[in-house]
Design an enzyme around this catalytic site. Sequence first.
Site, short mmCIF file in Angstrom:
data_model
loop_
_atom_site.label_atom_id
_atom_site.label_comp_id
_atom_site.label_asym_id
_atom_site.label_seq_id
_atom_site.Cartn_x
_atom_site.Cartn_y
_atom_site.Cartn_z
N GLU A 64 -4.82 2.31 -4.40
CA GLU A 64 -3.37 2.46 -4.25
C GLU A 64 -2.73 1.21 -3.66
O GLU A 64 -1.61 1.24 -3.18
CB GLU A 64 -3.05 3.67 -3.37
CG GLU A 64 -3.45 3.54 -1.92
CD GLU A 64 -4.86 4.01 -1.64
OE1 GLU A 64 -5.14 4.33 -0.49
OE2 GLU A 64 -5.69 4.05 -2.58
N ASP B 27 0.84 -1.19 0.00
CA ASP B 27 0.00 0.00 0.00
C ASP B 27 0.88 1.25 0.00
O ASP B 27 1.91 1.30 0.69
CB ASP B 27 -0.90 0.02 1.23
CG ASP B 27 -1.99 1.07 1.13
OD1 ASP B 27 -2.98 0.82 0.44
OD2 ASP B 27 -1.83 2.15 1.73
N ILE B 28 0.49 2.25 -0.79
CA ILE B 28 1.24 3.51 -0.85
C ILE B 28 0.86 4.36 0.36
O ILE B 28 -0.32 4.62 0.60
CB ILE B 28 0.94 4.28 -2.15
CG1 ILE B 28 1.27 3.41 -3.36
CG2 ILE B 28 1.73 5.58 -2.20
CD1 ILE B 28 0.88 4.06 -4.69
#
Length: 334
Positions: A239, A196-197
């Site tokens: 994301e 995950d960003i």
Amino acid sequence: MMDRHGVPAHPNNFIIWYAFVADRDPELTKAINGVLRAGQKFSDDVCADLYERFFGTSQHEAELRAVGQRIENAVAQVLAYLSTANQGAAQYGEALVSFSGELNRDPAPNDLGDLIRGILDETKSMIEVNRQLEERLENSSGEIARLREDLDQLKREATTDALTGLANRKLFDVALREAALEGEEDRSFLSLLMIDIDFFKQFNDSHGHMLGDQVLKLVARTIQDSVKGKDTAARYGGEEFAVILPGTRLIEAIAVADTIRRNVASRKVLNRRTNQVLGQVTLSIGVAEYEFGESLGAFVHRADEALYMAKREGRNRVISQTELRGTQALDFEP
């Protein structure tokens, strides 16, 4: 509920929210709850992404059926051409048999000339039939080749995320299932990364979706460059990314995850139009190893829990399933 959350009254959106309220798909419920927890608006882009992830196969299936029908029509046309050619060949064969019978009767010279002219005419007709057949088959071959390219393109589009070029969620599900089956059969290792960003929503809000898309592409390219062989890199949604690592032990998967994390963190996000450095992108990554006989849902959930723990522990880090033991799983609030 749609009105309460400002969801546009669009047919596709009704499909999404009907399935959500009916609790038909746990993954859809999780995705919508994630958007709700994040306080994100259900914009057209968000709704389109949800529809594509969970209901977008129908359009691709319709297109595949259309191309399949065109291929069937092209093949039927080829068979018709061959049937016509076979009829011509049969007629020519009958003419040759008749000509041979007349020759055996020792015809008069004048009659022999007529017979020769007749068989020459039949031969010319057969040559013309063969020429037309060759031309038609060549055209049909080109059409079928084009249709095959269309079919291959549709298959790629049906399994590829349009923005990043990685495998989409549909292909991820198929690849994970196949990797697990192969692992069960061969008793081989299988690991999974959930990525995950960090602070992506804040970046999007501050700099806009166009630059946000560039960040997604940057991360996707870095992930793709870090995997090889039978590995599958996928955009899991929004994301979040995932990497399936067949034949890979947990300790090796942790090393792959940390390589991806360091490679992304080493890059700066630059607005090329203004040459302004917008900051650093970091990733939180959860790593899990498949346990023979467990459900794929439990496998993915364990990697997800490790990811959420990485978020709680300060982000920009890799957490594996071994660090989950003895801790209580908590929901992560972005």
